[in-house]
Design a protein around this motif. Sequence first.
Motif, short mmCIF file in Angstrom:
data_model
loop_
_atom_site.label_atom_id
_atom_site.label_comp_id
_atom_site.label_asym_id
_atom_site.label_seq_id
_atom_site.Cartn_x
_atom_site.Cartn_y
_atom_site.Cartn_z
N SER A 100 -100.47 40.26 -30.32
CA SER A 100 -99.41 41.02 -29.67
C SER A 100 -99.38 42.45 -30.19
N SER A 101 -99.09 43.38 -29.31
CA SER A 101 -98.94 44.76 -29.71
C SER A 101 -97.72 45.33 -29.00
N PRO A 102 -96.84 46.03 -29.66
CA PRO A 102 -96.87 46.35 -31.08
C PRO A 102 -96.38 45.17 -31.93
N MET A 103 -96.85 45.14 -33.16
CA MET A 103 -96.47 44.10 -34.11
C MET A 103 -96.54 44.74 -35.50
N ALA A 104 -95.61 44.37 -36.37
CA ALA A 104 -95.60 44.94 -37.72
C ALA A 104 -95.14 43.88 -38.72
N LEU A 105 -95.71 43.94 -39.92
CA LEU A 105 -95.24 43.12 -41.02
C LEU A 105 -94.04 43.86 -41.61
N ALA A 106 -92.88 43.21 -41.61
CA ALA A 106 -91.65 43.84 -42.10
C ALA A 106 -91.39 43.54 -43.57
N SER A 107 -91.71 42.31 -44.01
CA SER A 107 -91.46 41.95 -45.41
C SER A 107 -92.18 40.67 -45.78
N VAL A 108 -92.28 40.45 -47.09
CA VAL A 108 -92.81 39.21 -47.65
C VAL A 108 -91.83 38.79 -48.73
N SER A 109 -91.54 37.50 -48.82
CA SER A 109 -90.66 37.00 -49.86
C SER A 109 -91.19 35.66 -50.37
N SER A 110 -90.62 35.20 -51.48
CA SER A 110 -91.02 33.92 -52.05
C SER A 110 -89.89 33.40 -52.92
N PRO A 111 -89.65 32.09 -52.88
CA PRO A 111 -88.65 31.52 -53.79
C PRO A 111 -89.11 31.58 -55.25
N PRO A 157 -91.96 42.36 -33.64
CA PRO A 157 -90.76 41.63 -33.23
C PRO A 157 -90.57 40.37 -34.08
N PRO A 158 -89.30 39.92 -34.16
CA PRO A 158 -88.94 38.83 -35.07
C PRO A 158 -89.83 37.59 -34.94
N ARG A 159 -90.41 37.23 -36.06
CA ARG A 159 -91.26 36.08 -36.19
C ARG A 159 -91.37 35.82 -37.69
N GLN A 160 -91.49 34.58 -38.09
CA GLN A 160 -91.58 34.24 -39.51
C GLN A 160 -92.64 33.18 -39.71
#
Length: 159
Positions: free
Chosen positions: A60-71, A136-139
Amino acid sequence: MNDIIARPLVTAAAVASVCLLWGCERPPKTVKVTVEQAWVRLPAAAGVPGAAYFTLRSNSSPMALASVSSPQVDRIELHDSQMDRGVMRMRPIATAEFPETGEMEFKPGGKHAMLFGIDPSVKPGGKISLTFRFNPPRQIVADADVVGPAGTAPGHGGH
Protein backbone atom coordinates in the motif's frame (compact mmCIF):
# COMPACT_ATOMS: atom_id res chain seq x y z
CA MET A 1 -43.00 -2.73 -35.82
CA ASN A 2 -39.50 -1.21 -35.68
CA ASP A 3 -40.49 0.36 -32.35
CA ILE A 4 -41.48 -3.05 -31.01
CA ILE A 5 -38.07 -4.50 -31.92
CA ALA A 6 -35.99 -1.41 -30.98
CA ARG A 7 -37.25 -1.03 -27.37
CA PRO A 8 -36.21 -4.52 -26.22
CA LEU A 9 -32.80 -4.06 -27.91
CA VAL A 10 -32.23 -0.70 -26.18
CA THR A 11 -33.31 -2.20 -22.85
CA ALA A 12 -31.02 -5.21 -23.33
CA ALA A 13 -28.10 -2.90 -24.20
CA ALA A 14 -28.73 -0.81 -21.08
CA VAL A 15 -28.89 -3.90 -18.87
CA ALA A 16 -25.68 -5.27 -20.43
CA SER A 17 -23.91 -1.93 -19.83
CA VAL A 18 -24.88 -1.93 -16.17
CA CYS A 19 -23.74 -5.56 -15.80
CA LEU A 20 -20.39 -4.73 -17.42
CA LEU A 21 -19.87 -1.77 -15.11
CA TRP A 22 -20.63 -3.93 -12.08
CA GLY A 23 -18.17 -6.51 -13.36
CA CYS A 24 -15.45 -3.86 -13.70
CA GLU A 25 -15.86 -2.68 -10.14
CA ARG A 26 -13.10 -4.29 -8.09
CA PRO A 27 -13.23 -4.87 -4.38
CA PRO A 28 -10.81 -2.66 -2.42
CA LYS A 29 -7.26 -4.00 -2.25
CA THR A 30 -6.43 -5.70 1.04
CA VAL A 31 -3.55 -3.81 2.63
CA LYS A 32 -0.78 -6.16 3.65
CA VAL A 33 2.27 -5.28 5.74
CA THR A 34 4.87 -7.85 6.82
CA VAL A 35 7.82 -7.82 9.20
CA GLU A 36 10.71 -10.09 8.18
CA GLN A 37 14.13 -11.02 9.58
CA ALA A 38 13.68 -9.11 12.85
CA TRP A 39 16.61 -9.24 15.26
CA VAL A 40 17.90 -7.32 18.26
CA ARG A 41 21.51 -6.65 19.20
CA LEU A 42 21.96 -6.28 22.96
CA PRO A 43 24.17 -3.45 24.28
CA ALA A 44 27.74 -4.10 25.45
CA ALA A 45 27.16 -2.26 28.74
CA ALA A 46 24.23 -1.80 31.10
CA GLY A 47 22.40 1.49 30.63
CA VAL A 48 23.31 1.71 26.94
CA PRO A 49 20.57 1.17 24.33
CA GLY A 50 20.39 -1.90 22.12
CA ALA A 51 19.20 -1.87 18.52
CA ALA A 52 16.55 -3.66 16.47
CA TYR A 53 16.82 -4.40 12.76
CA PHE A 54 14.19 -5.78 10.36
CA THR A 55 12.74 -5.62 6.88
CA LEU A 56 9.23 -4.27 6.28
CA ARG A 57 7.14 -4.88 3.17
CA SER A 58 3.85 -3.22 2.18
CA ASN A 59 1.58 -3.37 -0.84
CA SER A 60 0.00 0.00 0.00
CA SER A 61 1.11 3.54 -0.70
CA PRO A 62 1.36 5.79 1.18
CA MET A 63 2.41 3.78 4.22
CA ALA A 64 4.68 4.68 7.14
CA LEU A 65 6.10 3.02 10.22
CA ALA A 66 4.90 5.20 13.11
CA SER A 67 6.40 3.40 16.11
CA VAL A 68 7.79 0.20 17.59
CA SER A 69 7.20 -0.94 21.17
CA SER A 70 7.82 -3.98 23.34
CA PRO A 71 6.69 -5.16 26.77
CA GLN A 72 10.36 -6.07 27.38
CA VAL A 73 11.70 -2.55 26.65
CA ASP A 74 11.04 0.77 28.41
CA ARG A 75 11.20 2.92 25.24
CA ILE A 76 11.95 2.44 21.54
CA GLU A 77 12.92 5.26 19.17
CA LEU A 78 13.31 5.18 15.40
CA HIS A 79 16.67 6.49 14.16
CA ASP A 80 18.55 6.92 10.91
CA SER A 81 22.33 6.89 10.46
CA GLN A 82 23.94 8.73 7.56
CA MET A 83 27.42 9.78 6.56
CA ASP A 84 27.98 13.53 6.90
CA ARG A 85 31.42 14.82 5.75
CA GLY A 86 33.07 11.51 6.55
CA VAL A 87 31.39 11.13 9.96
CA MET A 88 28.51 8.76 10.69
CA ARG A 89 25.70 10.74 12.31
CA MET A 90 22.57 9.33 13.91
CA ARG A 91 19.31 11.28 14.20
CA PRO A 92 15.86 10.39 15.53
CA ILE A 93 13.02 10.19 13.02
CA ALA A 94 9.33 10.61 13.85
CA THR A 95 8.09 8.16 11.20
CA ALA A 96 9.65 6.14 8.40
CA GLU A 97 7.86 6.49 5.06
CA PHE A 98 7.86 3.46 2.78
CA PRO A 99 9.54 4.07 -0.58
CA GLU A 100 7.67 3.36 -3.82
CA THR A 101 9.12 -0.19 -3.87
CA GLY A 102 7.10 -1.04 -0.74
CA GLU A 103 10.20 -2.41 1.03
CA MET A 104 12.06 -0.72 3.85
CA GLU A 105 15.15 -2.17 5.51
CA PHE A 106 16.28 -1.28 9.01
CA LYS A 107 19.92 -2.39 9.19
CA PRO A 108 23.21 -1.55 10.87
CA GLY A 109 24.55 1.74 9.48
CA GLY A 110 21.10 2.87 8.31
CA LYS A 111 17.61 3.07 9.73
CA HIS A 112 17.22 1.19 13.02
CA ALA A 113 15.21 1.13 16.23
CA MET A 114 17.02 2.10 19.45
CA LEU A 115 15.90 0.07 22.49
CA PHE A 116 16.24 1.89 25.83
CA GLY A 117 15.83 -0.04 29.09
CA ILE A 118 15.84 -3.63 27.87
CA ASP A 119 14.61 -6.09 30.49
CA PRO A 120 17.68 -7.82 32.02
CA SER A 121 16.02 -11.21 31.49
CA VAL A 122 16.46 -10.79 27.69
CA LYS A 123 19.51 -12.87 26.73
CA PRO A 124 21.32 -13.84 23.50
CA GLY A 125 19.63 -16.80 21.84
CA GLY A 126 16.21 -15.73 23.10
CA LYS A 127 13.38 -13.76 21.53
CA ILE A 128 11.88 -10.35 22.13
CA SER A 129 8.35 -9.36 21.12
CA LEU A 130 8.09 -6.17 19.01
CA THR A 131 4.85 -4.37 18.14
CA PHE A 132 4.96 -2.33 14.93
CA ARG A 133 2.39 0.45 14.40
CA PHE A 134 1.78 1.93 10.97
CA ASN A 135 -0.04 4.82 9.29
CA PRO A 136 -2.64 4.22 7.95
CA PRO A 137 -3.50 2.44 11.20
CA ARG A 138 -2.29 -1.13 11.27
CA GLN A 139 -0.46 -3.12 13.94
CA ILE A 140 1.76 -6.20 13.68
CA VAL A 141 3.47 -8.15 16.47
CA ALA A 142 6.64 -10.04 15.55
CA ASP A 143 9.27 -11.92 17.53
CA ALA A 144 12.87 -10.82 17.02
CA ASP A 145 15.89 -13.06 17.57
CA VAL A 146 18.29 -11.71 20.21
CA VAL A 147 22.08 -11.63 19.70
CA GLY A 148 24.89 -10.41 21.95
CA PRO A 149 26.77 -7.12 21.54
CA ALA A 150 29.13 -8.49 18.88
CA GLY A 151 26.45 -10.59 17.19
CA THR A 152 25.22 -10.35 13.62
CA ALA A 153 21.86 -11.09 12.07
CA PRO A 154 20.87 -14.67 12.94
CA GLY A 155 21.31 -17.08 10.05
CA HIS A 156 23.43 -14.69 8.01
CA GLY A 157 26.90 -15.64 9.25
CA GLY A 158 27.95 -12.00 9.31
CA HIS A 159 26.52 -11.11 5.90
